[in-house]
Structures are given as C-alpha cells and as structure tokens.
Write an enzyme that holds these catalytic residues in place. Sequence first.
Site, PDB file in Angstrom:
ATOM      1  N   LYS A 180       0.847  -1.198   0.000  1.00 31.07           N
ATOM      2  CA  LYS A 180       0.000   0.000   0.000  1.00 31.07           C
ATOM      3  C   LYS A 180       0.881   1.246   0.000  1.00 31.07           C
ATOM      4  O   LYS A 180       1.501   1.588   0.998  1.00 31.07           O
ATOM      5  CB  LYS A 180      -0.932   0.047   1.216  1.00 31.07           C
ATOM      6  CG  LYS A 180      -2.035   1.089   0.975  1.00 31.07           C
ATOM      7  CD  LYS A 180      -2.648   1.652   2.226  1.00 31.07           C
ATOM      8  CE  LYS A 180      -1.873   2.736   2.902  1.00 31.07           C
ATOM      9  NZ  LYS A 180      -1.660   3.963   2.109  1.00 31.07           N
ATOM     10  N   GLU A 255       9.593   0.665  10.719  1.00 33.74           N
ATOM     11  CA  GLU A 255      10.660   1.643  10.439  1.00 33.74           C
ATOM     12  C   GLU A 255      10.045   3.007  10.646  1.00 33.74           C
ATOM     13  O   GLU A 255       9.245   3.449   9.815  1.00 33.74           O
ATOM     14  CB  GLU A 255      11.143   1.497   8.995  1.00 33.74           C
ATOM     15  CG  GLU A 255      11.839   0.188   8.695  1.00 33.74           C
ATOM     16  CD  GLU A 255      13.193   0.069   9.348  1.00 33.74           C
ATOM     17  OE1 GLU A 255      13.763   1.082   9.775  1.00 33.74           O
ATOM     18  OE2 GLU A 255      13.684  -1.071   9.461  1.00 33.74           O
ATOM     19  N   CYS A 289      13.650  10.287   7.265  1.00 32.29           N
ATOM     20  CA  CYS A 289      13.525   9.760   8.632  1.00 32.29           C
ATOM     21  C   CYS A 289      14.817   9.931   9.409  1.00 32.29           C
ATOM     22  O   CYS A 289      14.808  10.127  10.614  1.00 32.29           O
ATOM     23  CB  CYS A 289      13.129   8.289   8.575  1.00 32.29           C
ATOM     24  SG  CYS A 289      14.199   7.313   7.524  1.00 32.29           S
ATOM     25  N   GLU A 390       9.897  14.955  15.964  1.00 28.96           N
ATOM     26  CA  GLU A 390      10.294  14.913  14.550  1.00 28.96           C
ATOM     27  C   GLU A 390       9.486  15.961  13.781  1.00 28.96           C
ATOM     28  O   GLU A 390       8.255  15.913  13.783  1.00 28.96           O
ATOM     29  CB  GLU A 390       9.999  13.520  13.988  1.00 28.96           C
ATOM     30  CG  GLU A 390      10.468  13.367  12.571  1.00 28.96           C
ATOM     31  CD  GLU A 390      10.123  12.006  11.994  1.00 28.96           C
ATOM     32  OE1 GLU A 390       8.962  11.574  12.143  1.00 28.96           O
ATOM     33  OE2 GLU A 390      11.006  11.387  11.391  1.00 28.96           O
TER      34      GLU A 390
HETATM   35  P1  NAD Z   1       2.419   7.998   8.171  1.00 26.91           P
HETATM   36  O1  NAD Z   1       2.713   7.186   9.370  1.00 26.91           O
HETATM   37  O2  NAD Z   1       1.393   9.056   8.263  1.00 26.91           O
HETATM   38  O3  NAD Z   1       1.964   7.055   6.956  1.00 26.91           O
HETATM   39  C1  NAD Z   1       2.771   5.991   6.499  1.00 26.91           C
HETATM   40  C2  NAD Z   1       1.889   4.988   5.785  1.00 26.91           C
HETATM   41  O4  NAD Z   1       0.979   4.434   6.739  1.00 26.91           O
HETATM   42  C3  NAD Z   1       1.021   5.578   4.676  1.00 26.91           C
HETATM   43  O5  NAD Z   1       0.922   4.654   3.617  1.00 26.91           O
HETATM   44  C4  NAD Z   1      -0.328   5.743   5.357  1.00 26.91           C
HETATM   45  O6  NAD Z   1      -1.410   5.682   4.453  1.00 26.91           O
HETATM   46  C5  NAD Z   1      -0.340   4.524   6.271  1.00 26.91           C
HETATM   47  N1  NAD Z   1      -1.236   4.644   7.420  1.00 26.91           N
HETATM   48  C6  NAD Z   1      -1.630   5.765   8.073  1.00 26.91           C
HETATM   49  N2  NAD Z   1      -2.491   5.450   9.062  1.00 26.91           N
HETATM   50  C7  NAD Z   1      -2.646   4.109   9.048  1.00 26.91           C
HETATM   51  C8  NAD Z   1      -3.407   3.193   9.822  1.00 26.91           C
HETATM   52  N3  NAD Z   1      -4.208   3.599  10.806  1.00 26.91           N
HETATM   53  N4  NAD Z   1      -3.322   1.872   9.537  1.00 26.91           N
HETATM   54  C9  NAD Z   1      -2.520   1.450   8.535  1.00 26.91           C
HETATM   55  N5  NAD Z   1      -1.795   2.264   7.752  1.00 26.91           N
HETATM   56  C10 NAD Z   1      -1.845   3.591   8.005  1.00 26.91           C
HETATM   57  O7  NAD Z   1       3.825   8.574   7.699  1.00 26.91           O
HETATM   58  P2  NAD Z   1       4.112   9.556   6.490  1.00 26.91           P
HETATM   59  O8  NAD Z   1       3.675  10.923   6.902  1.00 26.91           O
HETATM   60  O9  NAD Z   1       3.611   8.972   5.221  1.00 26.91           O
HETATM   61  O10 NAD Z   1       5.706   9.505   6.408  1.00 26.91           O
HETATM   62  C11 NAD Z   1       6.529  10.235   7.238  1.00 26.91           C
HETATM   63  C12 NAD Z   1       7.005   9.406   8.413  1.00 26.91           C
HETATM   64  O11 NAD Z   1       7.642   8.228   7.932  1.00 26.91           O
HETATM   65  C13 NAD Z   1       8.026  10.108   9.258  1.00 26.91           C
HETATM   66  O12 NAD Z   1       7.721   9.928  10.619  1.00 26.91           O
HETATM   67  C14 NAD Z   1       9.320   9.412   8.910  1.00 26.91           C
HETATM   68  O13 NAD Z   1      10.290   9.447   9.913  1.00 26.91           O
HETATM   69  C15 NAD Z   1       8.849   8.026   8.645  1.00 26.91           C
HETATM   70  N6  NAD Z   1       9.822   7.307   7.823  1.00 26.91           N
HETATM   71  C16 NAD Z   1      10.607   6.349   8.417  1.00 26.91           C
HETATM   72  C17 NAD Z   1      11.576   5.682   7.667  1.00 26.91           C
HETATM   73  C18 NAD Z   1      12.454   4.644   8.284  1.00 26.91           C
HETATM   74  O14 NAD Z   1      13.012   3.842   7.536  1.00 26.91           O
HETATM   75  N7  NAD Z   1      12.620   4.589   9.602  1.00 26.91           N
HETATM   76  C19 NAD Z   1      11.746   6.003   6.325  1.00 26.91           C
HETATM   77  C20 NAD Z   1      10.937   6.980   5.768  1.00 26.91           C
HETATM   78  C21 NAD Z   1       9.978   7.629   6.524  1.00 26.91           C
END
Ligand code: NAD
Length: 502
Positions: A180, A255, A289, A390
């Site tokens: 997804k 992650e 991240c 963050e």
């Molecule tokens: P997010 O957590 O809002 O969303 C990530 C994914 O989760 C999206 O596909 C979203 O649709 C899905 N999602 C949201 N709510 C959900 C739920 N209730 N159930 C299942 N899926 C759900 O994050 P974002 O804003 O898309 O990305 C930014 C974040 O990602 C930052 O916190 C960043 O640090 C993190 N990130 C971490 C890494 C890593 O490898 N550690 C890499 C890239 C980004």
Amino acid sequence: MMAMREYKLFIDGSLTDASSGATFESVNPFDQSVVARVARAGSEDVHKAVAAAREAFDRGPWPRMSPQERSALLKAVSDKINERSKDLAALEVVDSGSTIRKAKEDVYLSARSMNYFSKLAAIDHSAPIEGLGKPGFSRNVLVREPIGVVAAIIPWNFPLKMAVWKLGPALAAGNTVILKPSEFTPCTAMELASIIQEVGFPKGVINILPGFGHEAGEELVKHPGVDKISFTGSTKVGKHIMALAAGQLKKVTLECGGKSANIVLDDADLELAVDGAMYAIFYHQGQCCEAGSRLLLPRSLAPTFLEKLIAKTRRLRLGDPSDPSTDLGPLVSKSQQERVVGYIEDGKREGARLAIGGGIPKDGLLAKGFFVEPTVFTGVSNTMKIAREEIFGPVLSVIAYESDDEAVALANDSPYGLGAGVWSKDQDRARAVADRLRAGTVWINEWHLISEKAPFGGYKESGIGREFGLEGLYEYMEAKHLHIDELGSREKKTWYDTVVPK
Ligand code: NAD
C-alpha cells in the site's frame, strides 16, 4: 507538462477499479495541478487482494518456484526500472516534490537495490546447526522459510525506493505481498505494477493497493489472512499498527521516525562539517527519517560554524523541482507545510533564536507550492519541542555543548534512535563517540548513506527490526529447526528412560 495519468488497483495480476468505484487525486506539490486520478482501495478490495496473495502463497507457484526462477523475475524488474528511469524520475518529481537531482538518484538506487535483492533470492539460506548432534545420532538444520502473506505499508518521502525496499526482500524470501503506497504519492508504485505485469510474475504474488491509511491500510493490518506487516512511517502510526497486530500476534517490522543528532567535534574539518550538516538536514527538504535535525556544536566553535552555515543556507535555491539547479523543492502537501510551520512557531514560543528562514515564500512561482524556507534555530535546549519531536521539514535545531561526554548524553537523550553522525579529523576519537551512540546507523564524516547491503533501522521509538542485508531478509522469514534422527534403531533412543515403557 506531463499529461494526467489514471491508475487502477493491481489485484491478482489485473488492473481493476475499486469495488466502490471511488477514486482520489494525487496533486503536484509544486503547482497543485492534478498528477493522477487513482482508484481508492477499500475493505472489499483488501479482501480480494489478500485472497489472491494467500492463493499465490498457499497453492500457487511462488514459494515452490526455484530460487533461481524467483531471482530472474526480480532481476527483470531491476532492468525495467533502469529502462524506464527517465519517466519514473520525472513522475516522482511531480508526484512528490522531490528535486530531479534526488529523483534520478532514487530511481538508480531502486534498480540497484532490486538487483541486490534478486541475488539474495537465489541463495539457499538454510544451514546446518553447528555443534548440535553428532554423526550417527542426528543432523540438525536451520531452515529459513517465507512467513506467508506480507502487507507492506509505505510513506511518501521516497515512494519508488520504499516500494522496492519492501517488495525486494519480501519476495526474495519467498513471500507474496500486498503493497500500500502513501495516498500522497501513489504514482511510481503503480508504474511498478505495470512493470510486474510485463515481466510476467505469477498472478497474486504482488498486489498493489493505492488508498488511505485509515481505510485500506488499517484493513490490511487487521486482516486475518495477512501474516506479517512491514511498515515504514511515523512512530505514531507504527504504535497503532503494533497494537492492531497484537490480537493475532502478527509479525511486525516498524521503520519509524527519528530526531537524529549530528555531533561536530572541536577538531572537525570545518568546511566539510558545515556542508555535511546542511546535507544532513536540508536533503529532500528535511523529509528524511534519518535527517540530521539536531546539530550539536561545541560551544567554542559555534559562532564560527554558524556564521558559515547561515551564509551557505542563504544561498540555497528554492524552486521548480524539475529544474536541475533547484536545491530545495516544496514539501509534499499543504498539511505537511502547516505542520512544519507549526513547529517553527513552537520554536519561537519556546525561546529558541531564529537565525535564518522560518517563513513561507510568498512570491512568484513559489507561492503556489508547499514551500518552507530552510530554517535554523540556535540557542536550542534539548528539552524544547523542536529538539524532541520529529518535524520532518527543513528545520535545524542547534544545541551547544561543552564536552564529548555532554554531546553523547544530549544525543542519547531522545525518544528516538535512528541515525547519528560524528565529524572529526581524529578517527579514533570519532569512533569512541560513535560507539556510545544509541542509534541504528552512525556515520563518521558522512550522512544519509544507506545501503541495501547494510542493516538499517531504529533503536527505541524509531522502530522494531531491520531492513536490508541478511538481517533485513530474515525479517521476512521464519526460522525452523529441522531435527533428523540418525540413530536408526528403537533400542538406542534415550526417551525410553523417561516416559515410554520399552
Ligand atoms: P504515516 O505514518 O502518516 O503514513 C505511512 C503509511 O501508513 C502511509 O501509507 C499511510 O497511508 C499509512 N497509514 C496511516 N495510518 C494508518 C493506519 N491507521 N493503519 C494502517 N496504515 C496507516 O507517515 P508519512 O507521513 O507517510 O511519512 C513520514 C514518516 O515516515 C516520518 O515519521 C518518517 O520518519 C517516517 N519514515 C521512516 C523511515 C524509516 O526507515 N525509519 C523512512 C521513511 C519515513
């Protein structure tokens, strides 16, 4: 200008509308034009995709194909990504706001990573367990097997790379997958769907469901037919996913976020460390991240260092991300822009000094995009919100310290533990500091270098599990102990002494 695209769901080898007929628009964060209209997966679509992935795993050919056959298909995906690199990079720019310089590198690295995962797929990862049993008694084998159906949920900051980083190891391990992508950046993942069709994967092995987190994402996490969740995203959503997965004790890899400390020691190469600090925080507008969002400077060095850093920050070019001379593009969305500006206000309220930036460009071409100026706060204390949370934008919090011990203590005083860095001309000294840092990746005189060959992941609230390398691959595998008796006779069994009468 790029023509608007239409994308459907990819389920069981076919491209299909959402069962509800619903769609959503993906918007270019530079000019707010519509990049694509995309089918919006709902609960029924999740059921269909899970059924397809289950069938492909439980009865279909995927886990029964030879490692070499699976490897060849992954290699073919890598080759196609290279073939289509120009289109994929241009699409990533308009869908995510990535600069073209970053997008080209992302596509290149996606192909390189998939090539590496194809090699991992060809290896038999089972091995004898040494030191257990002896010839004539038993043989013991550690057998590594796929877990089953994997749901992979990814964020918007590196859309194509993230898709590859999930699909590659999950498939190399022999699982089937439902991916997804983020609702903000679905396009390049959907281009992967057409690549997957072209190279001829058996149907159901890979399913791609564009859609929203609270709909398709949450349905996937809760679905009893899913064996493992591999999630990359915010710590907040990661915690929610872990709680949802607990009911079934689903395997999870998380992650999540970071607040990585970038420590400049007082003997650092100043020019290099200034450039490194800028790269660490401003690359992709700070939407990484592992961004170096806390800069720890020795108090004695801080004035000189900051003078150079601010002068160079002033020279950064915000602009059209498709223009190769642009250094910083827009943030991914209006909501992300508002969130970052909210943190800048928090920083001012808490008494940090705004040394540069802090605003939203209002003029000309930039006014329509979701830009935030590169921003540096000095005089930050590690207890302030802008040092603890963050921000995920181009905002640097500079904290002064007196000694190496204090720098280490400040760096580790964080709920997160994803990345960290140390800048020094003395490798031994830098190493001594690096060894004390509680983070999954530590760079010495570097930043952002993540490789598909080295484990990557977080300590503390930055995550659970690792991606990449063999550690990452094994997150997608069960470990089975296979005991093979070699006694060959009833009489030699020891268990007759315990419970069974001879
Ligand atoms: P997010 O957590 O809002 O969303 C990530 C994914 O989760 C999206 O596909 C979203 O649709 C899905 N999602 C949201 N709510 C959900 C739920 N209730 N159930 C299942 N899926 C759900 O994050 P974002 O804003 O898309 O990305 C930014 C974040 O990602 C930052 O916190 C960043 O640090 C993190 N990130 C971490 C890494 C890593 O490898 N550690 C890499 C890239 C980004």
